[in-house]
Design a protein around this motif. Structure first.
Motif, PDB file in Angstrom:
ATOM      1  N   LEU A  55       0.829  -1.208   0.000  1.00 11.70           N
ATOM      2  CA  LEU A  55       0.000   0.000   0.000  1.00 11.70           C
ATOM      3  C   LEU A  55       0.859   1.251   0.000  1.00 11.70           C
ATOM      4  CD1 LEU A  55      -2.885  -0.958   2.442  1.00 11.70           C
ATOM      5  CD2 LEU A  55      -3.059  -0.506  -0.002  1.00 11.70           C
ATOM      6  N   GLN A  56       2.001   1.194   0.686  1.00  7.79           N
ATOM      7  CA  GLN A  56       2.911   2.337   0.699  1.00  7.79           C
ATOM      8  C   GLN A  56       3.446   2.617  -0.714  1.00  7.79           C
ATOM      9  OE1 GLN A  56       3.028  -0.226   2.909  1.00  7.79           O
ATOM     10  NE2 GLN A  56       2.473   0.827   4.802  1.00  7.79           N
ATOM     11  N   GLU A  57       3.811   1.545  -1.427  1.00 11.15           N
ATOM     12  CA  GLU A  57       4.330   1.718  -2.791  1.00 11.15           C
ATOM     13  C   GLU A  57       3.255   2.245  -3.731  1.00 11.15           C
ATOM     14  OE1 GLU A  57       7.714  -1.792  -3.003  1.00 11.15           O
ATOM     15  OE2 GLU A  57       5.605  -2.364  -3.138  1.00 11.15           O
ATOM     16  N   ILE A  58       2.067   1.693  -3.638  1.00  8.68           N
ATOM     17  CA  ILE A  58       0.975   2.146  -4.513  1.00  8.68           C
ATOM     18  C   ILE A  58       0.609   3.587  -4.173  1.00  8.68           C
ATOM     19  CG2 ILE A  58      -1.438   1.779  -5.169  1.00  8.68           C
ATOM     20  CD1 ILE A  58      -0.953  -1.231  -4.510  1.00  8.68           C
ATOM     21  N   GLY A  59       0.487   3.871  -2.875  1.00  9.51           N
ATOM     22  CA  GLY A  59       0.166   5.232  -2.449  1.00  9.51           C
ATOM     23  C   GLY A  59       1.190   6.244  -2.937  1.00  9.51           C
ATOM     24  N   ALA A  60       2.471   5.904  -2.818  1.00  9.54           N
ATOM     25  CA  ALA A  60       3.532   6.800  -3.285  1.00  9.54           C
ATOM     26  C   ALA A  60       3.425   7.028  -4.788  1.00  9.54           C
ATOM     27  CB  ALA A  60       4.901   6.228  -2.918  1.00  9.54           C
ATOM     28  N   ALA A  61       3.061   5.985  -5.536  1.00 12.50           N
ATOM     29  CA  ALA A  61       2.955   6.102  -6.995  1.00 12.50           C
ATOM     30  C   ALA A  61       1.799   6.995  -7.427  1.00 12.50           C
ATOM     31  CB  ALA A  61       2.805   4.717  -7.620  1.00 12.50           C
ATOM     32  N   VAL A  62       0.755   7.083  -6.581  1.00 13.23           N
ATOM     33  CA  VAL A  62      -0.423   7.849  -6.970  1.00 13.23           C
ATOM     34  C   VAL A  62      -0.625   9.112  -6.144  1.00 13.23           C
ATOM     35  CG1 VAL A  62      -1.561   5.764  -7.815  1.00 13.23           C
ATOM     36  CG2 VAL A  62      -2.059   6.575  -5.504  1.00 13.23           C
ATOM     37  N   GLY A  63       0.247   9.352  -5.174  1.00  8.90           N
ATOM     38  CA  GLY A  63       0.159  10.565  -4.360  1.00  8.90           C
ATOM     39  C   GLY A  63      -0.834  10.489  -3.223  1.00  8.90           C
ATOM     40  N   LEU A  64      -1.016   9.303  -2.641  1.00  8.64           N
ATOM     41  CA  LEU A  64      -1.917   9.128  -1.498  1.00  8.64           C
ATOM     42  C   LEU A  64      -1.188   8.426  -0.369  1.00  8.64           C
ATOM     43  CD1 LEU A  64      -5.210   7.739  -3.131  1.00  8.64           C
ATOM     44  CD2 LEU A  64      -4.839  10.048  -2.268  1.00  8.64           C
ATOM     45  N   SER A  65      -1.679   8.627   0.847  1.00  9.83           N
ATOM     46  CA  SER A  65      -1.165   7.840   1.966  1.00  9.83           C
ATOM     47  C   SER A  65      -1.823   6.461   1.894  1.00  9.83           C
ATOM     48  CB  SER A  65      -1.469   8.530   3.293  1.00  9.83           C
ATOM     49  OG  SER A  65      -2.857   8.569   3.508  1.00  9.83           O
ATOM     50  N   PRO A  66      -1.271   5.468   2.597  1.00  6.95           N
ATOM     51  CA  PRO A  66      -1.795   4.100   2.502  1.00  6.95           C
ATOM     52  C   PRO A  66      -3.286   3.959   2.852  1.00  6.95           C
ATOM     53  CG  PRO A  66       0.367   4.061   3.508  1.00  6.95           C
ATOM     54  CD  PRO A  66      -0.017   5.507   3.369  1.00  6.95           C
ATOM     55  N   SER A  67      -3.767   4.669   3.865  1.00 10.25           N
ATOM     56  CA  SER A  67      -5.150   4.486   4.298  1.00 10.25           C
ATOM     57  C   SER A  67      -6.170   4.861   3.220  1.00 10.25           C
ATOM     58  CB  SER A  67      -5.402   5.274   5.584  1.00 10.25           C
ATOM     59  OG  SER A  67      -6.701   5.033   6.045  1.00 10.25           O
ATOM     60  N   PRO A  68      -6.106   6.059   2.622  1.00  4.96           N
ATOM     61  CA  PRO A  68      -7.071   6.367   1.554  1.00  4.96           C
ATOM     62  C   PRO A  68      -6.863   5.495   0.313  1.00  4.96           C
ATOM     63  CG  PRO A  68      -5.653   8.271   1.954  1.00  4.96           C
ATOM     64  CD  PRO A  68      -5.319   7.234   2.978  1.00  4.96           C
ATOM     65  N   CYS A  69      -5.630   5.083   0.083  1.00  2.21           N
ATOM     66  CA  CYS A  69      -5.339   4.189  -1.037  1.00  2.21           C
ATOM     67  C   CYS A  69      -6.064   2.860  -0.818  1.00  2.21           C
ATOM     68  CB  CYS A  69      -3.833   3.996  -1.143  1.00  2.21           C
ATOM     69  SG  CYS A  69      -3.321   3.077  -2.596  1.00  2.21           S
ATOM     70  N   TRP A  70      -5.966   2.313   0.392  1.00  2.68           N
ATOM     71  CA  TRP A  70      -6.644   1.073   0.741  1.00  2.68           C
ATOM     72  C   TRP A  70      -8.155   1.209   0.582  1.00  2.68           C
ATOM     73  CZ3 TRP A  70      -6.352  -3.854   1.021  1.00  2.68           C
ATOM     74  CH2 TRP A  70      -7.241  -4.597   1.786  1.00  2.68           C
ATOM     75  N   GLY A  71      -8.709   2.337   1.005  1.00  5.54           N
ATOM     76  CA  GLY A  71     -10.142   2.574   0.872  1.00  5.54           C
ATOM     77  C   GLY A  71     -10.591   2.549  -0.580  1.00  5.54           C
ATOM     78  N   ARG A  72      -9.808   3.159  -1.444  1.00  5.63           N
ATOM     79  CA  ARG A  72     -10.149   3.174  -2.873  1.00  5.63           C
ATOM     80  C   ARG A  72     -10.070   1.762  -3.462  1.00  5.63           C
ATOM     81  NH1 ARG A  72      -9.731   7.979  -6.135  1.00  5.63           N
ATOM     82  NH2 ARG A  72      -9.695   9.847  -4.833  1.00  5.63           N
ATOM     83  N   ILE A  73      -9.052   1.017  -3.072  1.00  2.00           N
ATOM     84  CA  ILE A  73      -8.903  -0.357  -3.578  1.00  2.00           C
ATOM     85  C   ILE A  73     -10.098  -1.197  -3.136  1.00  2.00           C
ATOM     86  CG2 ILE A  73      -7.539  -2.489  -3.363  1.00  2.00           C
ATOM     87  CD1 ILE A  73      -5.015  -0.669  -3.296  1.00  2.00           C
ATOM     88  N   LYS A  74     -10.477  -1.090  -1.866  1.00  4.25           N
ATOM     89  CA  LYS A  74     -11.625  -1.856  -1.352  1.00  4.25           C
ATOM     90  C   LYS A  74     -12.902  -1.496  -2.113  1.00  4.25           C
ATOM     91  CE  LYS A  74     -11.541  -4.613   1.340  1.00  4.25           C
ATOM     92  NZ  LYS A  74     -11.288  -6.028   0.974  1.00  4.25           N
ATOM     93  N   LYS A  75     -13.119  -0.212  -2.378  1.00  3.06           N
ATOM     94  CA  LYS A  75     -14.307   0.207  -3.121  1.00  3.06           C
ATOM     95  C   LYS A  75     -14.311  -0.395  -4.527  1.00  3.06           C
ATOM     96  CE  LYS A  75     -15.353   4.534  -0.767  1.00  3.06           C
ATOM     97  NZ  LYS A  75     -15.328   5.996  -0.850  1.00  3.06           N
ATOM     98  N   MET A  76     -13.140  -0.431  -5.175  1.00  2.00           N
ATOM     99  CA  MET A  76     -13.069  -0.998  -6.525  1.00  2.00           C
ATOM    100  C   MET A  76     -13.265  -2.516  -6.491  1.00  2.00           C
ATOM    101  SD  MET A  76     -10.293   1.305  -8.613  1.00  2.00           S
ATOM    102  CE  MET A  76      -8.999   1.421  -7.364  1.00  2.00           C
ATOM    103  N   GLU A  77     -12.821  -3.172  -5.425  1.00  2.00           N
ATOM    104  CA  GLU A  77     -13.087  -4.605  -5.268  1.00  2.00           C
ATOM    105  C   GLU A  77     -14.588  -4.847  -5.100  1.00  2.00           C
ATOM    106  OE1 GLU A  77      -8.900  -6.009  -3.116  1.00  2.00           O
ATOM    107  OE2 GLU A  77     -10.672  -5.620  -1.878  1.00  2.00           O
TER     108      GLU A  77
END
Length: 151
Positions: free
Chosen positions: A20-42
């Motif tokens: 999540l840290q790597e994905i968040g860094a790639a898209v400009g988000l911290s891990p928590s909101p990144c995780w929330g977006r991934i869960k919503k897309m799942e």
């Protein structure tokens, strides 16, 4: 889905094992909101699973065969039974109902031509309802790509 969601999907397509840290860094988000977006897309069915890409040749499956199939009948029952039989044959890695001259396009992986001949005799030729089939061996794959997310 917005631009950030598409960037997340692009990062996951490139490396589904990214943290999540790597994905968040790639898209400009911290891990928590990144995780929330991934869960919503799942939950929305945009992300349907996570997998690993395997090299067929390294596993002894050096040949890919594209098989076009025409059925005798196009009744719902025939199509359903045909799909059920295809699902039981592990060498068939893709099966598409298509428009045009043929009804189905199958992608099959096998060790070699003798293995394909065995598959034909033992499995494909025993499927009821096939009127005609035509096989083409893939000589070289020119392109195999992830889904386009910028379109």
């Amino acid at each position: 889905m917005d631009k950030i969601d598409r960037k997340i999907l692009s990062a996951l397509q490139a490396n589904s094992r990214a943290s999540l840290q790597e994905i968040g860094a790639a898209v400009g988000l911290s891990p928590s909101p990144c995780w929330g977006r991934i869960k919503k897309m799942e939950e929305a069915g945009v992300i349907t699973g996570y997998t690993v890409r395997l090299n067929p040749a390294a596993l002894g499956l050096a040949e890919t065969v594209l098989v076009m199939v025409t059925l005798d009948s196009h009744s719902d029952n025939t199509l359903e039974k045909f799909g059920q039989v295809l699902a039981t044959i592990p060498e068939i890695v893709e099966a598409h109902l298509v428009s045009g001259e043929y009804d189905y396009l199958l992608r099959i992986v096998v060790k070699d031509t003798r293995d394909y001949e065995r598959l034909l005799r033992e499995k494909l030729y025993k499927i009821k309802g096939i009127r005609h089939s035509q096989s083409s061996f893939v000589l070289r794959t020119l392109k195999s790509a992830d889904l386009p997310l910028d379109a």
